[in-house]
Design a protein around this motif. Structure first.
Motif, PDB file in Angstrom:
ATOM      1  N   ALA A 143      44.218  49.765  44.198  1.00 14.31           N
ATOM      2  CA  ALA A 143      42.990  49.885  44.993  1.00 14.31           C
ATOM      3  C   ALA A 143      41.800  49.287  44.248  1.00 14.31           C
ATOM      4  CB  ALA A 143      42.731  51.348  45.332  1.00 14.31           C
ATOM      5  N   PHE A 144      41.754  49.506  42.919  1.00  8.22           N
ATOM      6  CA  PHE A 144      40.653  48.940  42.128  1.00  8.22           C
ATOM      7  C   PHE A 144      40.761  47.418  42.058  1.00  8.22           C
ATOM      8  CE2 PHE A 144      39.347  47.231  37.984  1.00  8.22           C
ATOM      9  CZ  PHE A 144      37.971  47.412  38.108  1.00  8.22           C
ATOM     10  N   ILE A 145      41.970  46.915  41.818  1.00 10.16           N
ATOM     11  CA  ILE A 145      42.178  45.463  41.716  1.00 10.16           C
ATOM     12  C   ILE A 145      41.748  44.769  43.004  1.00 10.16           C
ATOM     13  CG2 ILE A 145      43.939  43.654  41.500  1.00 10.16           C
ATOM     14  CD1 ILE A 145      45.479  45.687  39.695  1.00 10.16           C
ATOM     15  N   HIS A 146      42.101  45.355  44.142  1.00  5.33           N
ATOM     16  CA  HIS A 146      41.766  44.748  45.429  1.00  5.33           C
ATOM     17  C   HIS A 146      40.287  44.882  45.775  1.00  5.33           C
ATOM     18  CE1 HIS A 146      46.157  44.906  47.121  1.00  5.33           C
ATOM     19  NE2 HIS A 146      45.996  44.031  46.138  1.00  5.33           N
ATOM     20  N   SER A 147      39.569  45.748  45.070  1.00  8.79           N
ATOM     21  CA  SER A 147      38.160  45.965  45.389  1.00  8.79           C
ATOM     22  C   SER A 147      37.240  44.963  44.699  1.00  8.79           C
ATOM     23  CB  SER A 147      37.746  47.383  44.986  1.00  8.79           C
ATOM     24  OG  SER A 147      37.672  47.510  43.572  1.00  8.79           O
ATOM     25  N   THR A 148      37.755  44.198  43.741  1.00  6.16           N
ATOM     26  CA  THR A 148      36.895  43.280  42.984  1.00  6.16           C
ATOM     27  C   THR A 148      36.542  42.037  43.798  1.00  6.16           C
ATOM     28  OG1 THR A 148      38.840  42.259  41.969  1.00  6.16           O
ATOM     29  CG2 THR A 148      37.791  44.052  40.766  1.00  6.16           C
ATOM     30  N   HIS A 149      35.410  41.430  43.477  1.00  2.00           N
ATOM     31  CA  HIS A 149      34.908  40.302  44.267  1.00  2.00           C
ATOM     32  C   HIS A 149      35.819  39.077  44.199  1.00  2.00           C
ATOM     33  CE1 HIS A 149      31.297  42.769  44.174  1.00  2.00           C
ATOM     34  NE2 HIS A 149      30.765  41.987  45.085  1.00  2.00           N
ATOM     35  N   ASN A 150      36.517  38.888  43.076  1.00  2.00           N
ATOM     36  CA  ASN A 150      37.333  37.675  42.941  1.00  2.00           C
ATOM     37  C   ASN A 150      38.724  37.812  43.553  1.00  2.00           C
ATOM     38  OD1 ASN A 150      38.363  39.435  41.059  1.00  2.00           O
ATOM     39  ND2 ASN A 150      38.537  37.937  39.412  1.00  2.00           N
ATOM     40  N   THR A 151      38.968  38.912  44.259  1.00  2.00           N
ATOM     41  CA  THR A 151      40.283  39.114  44.892  1.00  2.00           C
ATOM     42  C   THR A 151      40.594  38.035  45.914  1.00  2.00           C
ATOM     43  OG1 THR A 151      40.168  41.513  44.578  1.00  2.00           O
ATOM     44  CG2 THR A 151      41.681  40.721  46.263  1.00  2.00           C
ATOM     45  N   ILE A 152      39.589  37.612  46.664  1.00  2.00           N
ATOM     46  CA  ILE A 152      39.825  36.616  47.726  1.00  2.00           C
ATOM     47  C   ILE A 152      40.301  35.299  47.134  1.00  2.00           C
ATOM     48  CG2 ILE A 152      38.797  35.396  49.684  1.00  2.00           C
ATOM     49  CD1 ILE A 152      36.584  37.678  49.558  1.00  2.00           C
ATOM     50  N   ALA A 153      39.583  34.801  46.128  1.00  3.50           N
ATOM     51  CA  ALA A 153      39.971  33.542  45.485  1.00  3.50           C
ATOM     52  C   ALA A 153      41.341  33.666  44.828  1.00  3.50           C
ATOM     53  CB  ALA A 153      38.925  33.139  44.442  1.00  3.50           C
ATOM     54  N   ALA A 154      41.603  34.824  44.229  1.00  7.44           N
ATOM     55  CA  ALA A 154      42.889  35.035  43.567  1.00  7.44           C
ATOM     56  C   ALA A 154      44.039  35.051  44.567  1.00  7.44           C
ATOM     57  CB  ALA A 154      42.859  36.354  42.787  1.00  7.44           C
TER      58      ALA A 154
END
Length: 352
Positions: free
Chosen positions: A110-121
């Motif tokens: 849940a924390f990993i998916h909440s970060t701003h760079n998730t989309i680019a990743a």
């Protein structure tokens, strides 16, 4: 070398994901919160993977797929994304669980998916792109920052193509908070009204995901050329106008054929926009675009899509106001965006 748009994929409150909006025209939008018209994600993503993706990730992945499909590029050399608020749904879920479980037994996913760079990743993982990957979070100039980085990367010649996107979503929690802070209008727009008829403080909430497949060499399939991008922070309007005039002069443009301006319905913001247009003598050949997509951090990505479509067709859509005085053939467009008085941006786009 230049920066050329070779493919575009966009999901917005309009029917843009399949291109039908260009045939059927822009639809008038009602209410004070504009949500995206989304495709059937099952046509693009396996059902098992869909269940693991939040809404903004699905929007980002599919719009990037559409951009590469149009450009006929299988895998990008680099992925660069601009987002003002990132994955709000995942962030809200993570923070809610922190409170619910008293900061114990929290899932790291849940924390990993909440970060701003998730989309680019996630986009890079989808295409197995192991090249340069970056995310810019600069409020309403986030997309412009990503675009500047993409242009410099292409100018260096270390990559031949870059997948550049601007993505933001609106959720119930963020809408409630920002509405309380006065960002959005209390009134709801009626079907027979436009955003600009309601003269009051606040705009209408919007969202969207747009990706552009950018290349550093022109070919017959290129849609448009991005000539320049410039941002201004904590500048006076006189400085912004002077910067715009210099930017146009650098690109040998006396007067833009069309200006897509940042009218968003907020009575104070629109005064600034009008002041800018008067400063560069382009009030009569300008049009707003946020009545079709709403106000959000990366709405300039919607404007760039619209500009590219106009330059490709050499004419404006019928949905544009009849009061606009523009040339019969459009060869260059200036995009001016701002939200409040702190950050302003300019993008110059021309026909190939």
């Amino acid at each position: 070398m230049g920066t050329f748009i070779k493919g575009i994929g966009i999901i917005s409150p309009q029917q843009t994901h399949d291109g039908s909006v260009l045939t059927n025209g822009f639809a008038p939008l009602a209410g004070n919160r504009l949500t995206c018209s989304e495709p059937d994600y099952g046509q693009f993503i396996d059902a098992k993977q869909i269940r693991r993706m939040s809404r903004i990730i699905k929007m980002g992945v599919v719009s990037s797929l559409l951009a590469l499909r149009e450009s006929k590029i299988e895998k990008p050399d680099s992925v660069i994304v601009g987002t003002a608020f990132g994955c709000l749904e995942d962030t809200n879920s993570f923070l809610s669980k922190m409170v619910q479980y008293k900061e114990e037994m929290l899932s790291p996913t849940a924390f990993i998916h909440s970060t701003h760079n998730t989309i680019a990743a996630q986009v890079a993982l989808w295409f197995q792109c192991r090249g340069y990957n970056s995310t810019y979070v600069h409020k309403n100039i986030s997309f412009e920052s990503a675009l500047l980085d993409s242009m410099m990367l292409l100018e260096e010649g270390t990559v031949k193509n870059v997948l550049t996107g601007g993505v933001d979503e609106i959720i119930d929690a963020s809408f409630t908070i920002m509405n309380r802070m006065g960002f959005y209008k209390k009134e709801e727009i009626a079907a027979d009204q436009t955003l600009y008829e309601i003269k009051s403080k606040g705009s209408f909430a919007g969202e969207g995901a747009a990706f552009f497949s950018l290349v550093n060499s022109i070919d017959p399939t290129c849609i448009a050329e991005i000539k320049s991008v410039k941002t201004f922070s904590f500048s006076t309007m006189a400085e912004v106008v002077e910067g715009a005039q210099a930017l146009l002069s650098e690109n040998k443009i006396t007067t833009p054929d069309l200006v897509l301006a940042s009218f968003n319905g907020d009575i104070e913001d629109d005064k600034l926009t009008t002041s800018f247009l008067q400063g560069i003598n382009c009030l009569e050949n300008s049009s707003g675009f946020k009545h079709w997509c709403g106000e959000y951090g990366t709405s300039s990505a919607f404007a760039l899509w619209l500009a590219a479509c106009i330059l490709k067709e050499k004419s404006v859509p019928e949905s544009f106001s009849e009061n606009i005085k523009i040339k019969s053939e459009i060869n260059n467009i200036l995009i001016y965006n701002h939200q409040g008085s702190k950050h302003h941006s300019l993008i110059v786009v021309t026909a190939c």
